[in-house]
Design an enzyme around this catalytic site. Structure first.
Site, short mmCIF file in Angstrom:
data_model
loop_
_atom_site.label_atom_id
_atom_site.label_comp_id
_atom_site.label_asym_id
_atom_site.label_seq_id
_atom_site.Cartn_x
_atom_site.Cartn_y
_atom_site.Cartn_z
N ALA A 86 7.18 -10.62 10.57
CA ALA A 86 7.74 -12.11 11.52
C ALA A 86 8.63 -13.17 10.26
CB ALA A 86 6.30 -12.60 11.43
N SER A 87 8.97 -12.63 9.07
CA SER A 87 9.99 -13.98 9.55
C SER A 87 11.15 -14.08 9.33
CB SER A 87 9.95 -13.26 7.46
OG SER A 87 10.61 -11.96 7.02
N SER B 154 3.99 -10.16 6.55
CA SER B 154 5.03 -9.81 5.96
C SER B 154 5.07 -9.56 4.62
CB SER B 154 6.48 -10.83 6.26
OG SER B 154 7.70 -9.92 5.13
N ASP C 218 2.23 -4.98 3.32
CA ASP C 218 3.03 -3.90 3.38
C ASP C 218 2.18 -2.18 4.38
OD1 ASP C 218 4.66 -2.32 2.92
OD2 ASP C 218 3.95 -1.85 0.52
N VAL C 219 2.75 -3.02 5.66
CA VAL C 219 2.45 -1.33 6.50
C VAL C 219 2.65 -0.40 6.44
CG1 VAL C 219 3.39 -3.57 8.39
CG2 VAL C 219 4.86 -1.99 7.94
N TYR D 187 16.29 6.72 12.58
CA TYR D 187 15.03 4.53 12.63
C TYR D 187 14.97 5.00 14.14
CZ TYR D 187 15.86 0.60 15.25
OH TYR D 187 15.70 -0.34 15.86
N VAL D 188 16.25 6.26 14.89
CA VAL D 188 16.50 7.20 16.23
C VAL D 188 15.31 8.28 16.55
CG1 VAL D 188 17.50 8.51 17.62
CG2 VAL D 188 19.06 6.84 17.06
#
Length: 256
Positions: free
Chosen positions: A19-20, A42, A68-69, A160-161
């Site tokens: 959210a940063s 975050s 840290d997700v 990423y994809v």
């Protein structure tokens, strides 16, 4: 329901990861303006403080949380802290990253960083939230921020994809398994969105070549996400779960 209240989030608490800046920051401010109490997460809490200050300056309620997700212990600890503050019923899984390198130049470390953040991270956050909501028989609403690159591909960002395709499938799996607990799970699939981080690239010659492949010949602005975000976050979408909502100015329908 009063049509004027359709997208309101009064008396609700929302939790936004990553959210940063960018979409996460925009989402946090938007949901606060819609009446939600917002928790921002975050890895570095200090980066969130300006967002918290902006929201409170607008008359909203906000608090920053360290997260840290990619680390399950961090996720559990964050939700412990959230529960003491105000357990959210709206979860916006937005934390994400990418590494821009050709396929054969990508390293194992690149793969781990991207997959752990985008796919594993969203899974850890969503499932921990769902466990806590289910334990108290509380209905919930999870929105996973995926990408149109979960549906189509480009070169240079393979992890990423792949991660975003995984987010789309995990959204559907979670929606199925959590339906009886009254926890909805949907995915937002943005196309190219102009932010401070990518504005120079999108305005460059390379960016303008991408623009010619978008049927409407426009990139999205952050404000273009307002309606779709409020739809998915609010009770206006109470009959939607397992849905992927594309916001891309028509990019996905471009001809091959």
């Amino acid at each position: 329901m009063d049509i004027n209240q359709l997208f309101r989030l009064d008396n609700k608490t929302a939790f936004i990861t990553g959210a940063s800046s960018g979409i996460g920051k925009h989402c946090a401010i938007l949901l606060a303006q819609a009446g939600a109490k917002v928790a921002l997460a975050s890895r570095r809490v200090d980066q969130l403080q300006s967002v918290v200050d902006e929201i409170t300056g607008l008359g909203g309620q906000a608090k920053a949380f360290e997260l840290d997700v990619t680390n399950n212990k961090s996720v559990v600890r964050c939700f412990d802290e959230l529960t003491h503050w105000d357990m959210p019923t709206i979860i916006i899984n937005n934390a994400g990253m990418s590494v821009n390198r050709k396929l054969l130049d990508q390293t194992e470390e690149d793969w781990d960083r991207v997959i752990d953040t985008n796919l594993k991270g969203s899974w850890l956050v969503a499932t921990e939230a769902a466990r806590r909501l289910a334990a108290t028989n509380t209905p919930g609403n999870i929105v996973n921020v995926a990408s149109i690159l979960g549906e189509r591909i480009i070169g240079g960002v393979a992890p990423y994809v792949i991660s975003k395709a995984g987010v789309i499938q995990s959204t559907k799996v979670m929606a199925l398994e959590l339906a009886r607990q009254e926890i909805r799970v949907n995915a937002l699939l943005p196309g190219y969105v102009i932010t401070d981080l990518n504005r120079d690239f999108l305005l460059s010659e390379a960016g303008q070549k991408i623009l010619t492949r978008i049927p409407t010949r426009r990139f999205n602005n952050l404000e273009d996400l307002n309606g779709p975000l409020l739809l998915l976050a609010s009770d206006a979408s109470k009959a939607m779960t397992g849905t992927t909502l594309v916001v891309d100015s028509g990019h996905l329908i471009s001809g091959l």
